[in-house]
Design a protein around this motif. Structure first.
Motif: not given
Length: 359
Positions: A217-219, A229-233, A304-305, A338-344
């Protein structure tokens, strides 16, 4: 035991976060200056079949050419410079050569010809260069940079005459070369090198659907990871390597091959699409693929990514730009988006022991 641990070569992973819409985002520059790429992979969770547009782009990543026993002096002739180098986006790399043992050569799209030469060859050519940064106390490798654009602007100069004489008569060198151009007629290179053994190739494409894949899971705002909350890079980077290598991630107690498992938190994805492209792949093509993956989220998606990973040739004399690249025990120089759905996006860049810090 402590002495042995100290001998382990260092590996460097640089991670950063940005957004494709930011004015200062450097994603395009980073892709464009990583010149010699042999493998591109992208992973799309919650996807069973590629879209027509994305598949079409994947199938148009070539062509490239292999020229056997090509004399190095052919790359510094006025005809070659005027036909290919001055028009931009021309790439070349010696093939089947080992950077730590053999002489290797790379042509960059800016017209720089980079030679990595052993001590004897360097002295026989008489060209000016500098010792490799990774030679140690006893210098065994030297780096020579020849600016073809500068030579072409002064065709009657002593510098051009000496360089040409050195590579054509004093110390003739021949290599098998990979060659490619962006936005060029396919027949041009075939006809230009028709007197040599030249073959046209298309990159190999492997498409596969991974079922019931355990994904981290990534944020996007949690580059370094946050508990629960999230896996690290860095954890994601290791996991992607395992997925691309088809490693079993079940961590069964009876397994003596791999005890690696997916980092936490994680979730099960019913289907994920993995695409791997192998060949001599130009940065311009990778830029188009990255842009297409950014537009993947223009319409609502379950994923999500998505990720895009690019690996450079282990035996290229450069990594990014004109940064010297070495091998020692790894030879890696690669990057991952890693491309997120909010363009981050997250950007991860990795190099081995004989490399400068990524740009």
């Amino acid at each position: 035991m402590l002495r042995r641990l100290q001998e382990v070569p260092r590996h460097l992973l640089v991670c950063e976060k940005s957004n494709f819409g930011h004015d200062k985002s450097r994603h395009r520059h980073l892709v464009q200056t990583h010149y010699h790429n042999y493998r591109v992979s992208f992973l799309i969770p919650e996807c069973a079949i590629l879209s027509r547009e994305l598949k079409s782009l994947v199938m148009e990543m070539g062509p490239y050419y292999v020229v056997k026993n090509l004399p190095l002096h052919e790359l510094i002739t006025h005809e070659f410079i005027n036909t290919f180098v001055k028009k931009g986006s021309c790439y070349a790399l010696t093939y089947n050569t080992n950077i730590d043992e053999d002489n290797t050569v790379a042509l960059l799209p800016n017209g720089k010809l980079i030679l990595s030469l052993d001590k004897d060859t360097y002295e026989e050519t008489g060209l000016q260069g500098h010792p490799s940064r990774y030679s140690g106390r006893k210098v065994m490798k030297f780096i020579v940079s020849i600016d073809l654009m500068d030579l072409s602007n002064n065709p009657d100069s002593k510098k051009y005459g000496r360089t040409s004489w050195s590579l054509k008569e004093k110390k003739p060198l021949k290599f098998d070369f990979l060659l490619a151009r962006h936005n060029a007629e396919e027949s041009t290179m075939m006809s230009y090198f028709s007197s040599y053994q030249i073959q046209e190739h298309q990159p190999k494409v492997a498409l596969s659907t991974l079922r019931d894949l355990q994904c981290p899971v990534l944020q996007s705002n949690a580059l370094s990871g946050e508990p629960e909350a999230s896996c690290s890079a860095p954890e994601l980077f290791d996991w992607l390597g395992a997925v691309f290598s088809n490693v079993d991630l079940n961590n069964e107690p009876s397994s003596f091959i791999s005890t690696y498992c997916c980092p936490q938190p994680s979730t099960i994805v019913a289907k994920a699409h993995l695409c791997t492209i192998t060949g001599f792949i130009l940065p311009e093509k990778i830029c188009l693929l990255l842009e297409r993956l950014c537009h993947y989220f223009n319409e609502p998606k379950l994923a999500p990514w998505v990720t895009l990973s690019v690996q450079g040739f282990a035996d290229s004399p450069v990594s990014w730009r004109e940064n010297e690249h070495g091998f020692q025990k790894g030879g890696e120089h690669l990057y991952n988006f890693v491309i997120f759905n909010n363009q981050d996006y997250w950007l991860q860049m990795a190099v081995g022991a004989n490399d400068d810090c990524p740009p």
